[in-house]
Design an enzyme around this catalytic site. Sequence first.
Site, PDB file in Angstrom:
ATOM      1  N   CYS A   1      -3.401  11.003 -10.238  1.00  0.00           N
ATOM      2  CA  CYS A   1      -2.348  11.733  -9.515  1.00  0.00           C
ATOM      3  C   CYS A   1      -1.030  11.544 -10.245  1.00  0.00           C
ATOM      4  O   CYS A   1      -0.707  10.421 -10.653  1.00  0.00           O
ATOM      5  CB  CYS A   1      -2.248  11.188  -8.093  1.00  0.00           C
ATOM      6  SG  CYS A   1      -0.973  11.977  -7.097  1.00  0.00           S
TER       7      CYS A   1
ATOM      8  N   GLU B   1      -4.863  18.105  -3.264  1.00  0.00           N
ATOM      9  CA  GLU B   1      -3.494  18.634  -3.077  1.00  0.00           C
ATOM     10  C   GLU B   1      -3.154  18.854  -1.594  1.00  0.00           C
ATOM     11  O   GLU B   1      -2.038  18.570  -1.172  1.00  0.00           O
ATOM     12  CB  GLU B   1      -3.301  19.930  -3.870  1.00  0.00           C
ATOM     13  CG  GLU B   1      -3.494  19.808  -5.383  1.00  0.00           C
ATOM     14  CD  GLU B   1      -2.735  18.678  -6.040  1.00  0.00           C
ATOM     15  OE1 GLU B   1      -1.685  18.263  -5.520  1.00  0.00           O
ATOM     16  OE2 GLU B   1      -3.201  18.191  -7.094  1.00  0.00           O
TER      17      GLU B   1
END
Length: 200
Positions: free
Chosen positions: A135, A179
């Site tokens: 991430c 997401e």
Amino acid sequence: MRIIRIIIPMVIILAGCTKGGLTKQEKAVISGQGQVMRVLTVDNREDSLFLRGESIDFSDRDLKSRAFRELAGKMVSTVTDPSQDGVGIAGPQVGLARRIIAVQRFDKEGEPFEVYPNVRIESFSGDIVSGQEGCLSVPGERGSVPRYSVVVVSYKDPLTLRTVRDTVEGFTAVIFQHETDHLDGILYTDRADSLWVDDR
Ligand code: ZN
């Protein structure tokens, strides 16, 4: 009593008019930066708290605004910038608690990045498979995360303002899950079955 009865509905109507509208502060976050936005990271305390917040939808008016188009373009520029080189990015990662994500569509020809406002996952199905994730907001780490292999996503088309549904499979479905989790303040490290240092 009668005045209160009139005033209260008026207040509710007025609040309804501004509901969801981008604030001055949010517009400043969008326009006050270059084409590549600053990505919030968990090693900064303030950023870390922001990344744990809930994001809200855009109003129809916002979706038609210049600020929205600017944000959509900058989010794609940010995630594709060589300094980031990601496959997806979410609103909170660029400092906006709004339901918006940019996803690289590995399931489409040319593997384009597409932007989805007011996005949600409507259903999860298929096998649960563990795969490697990282991430942009969690530098220096990677992990193995179990995800569903098929999801149905819904989002609002900013041009038609209609809600669109799309069935997505495989790695692109994983990106959508990663997401949209950001929009609910969830990081992949919360779901990982193992984590390791990635000092590349
Ligand atoms: Zn992420």
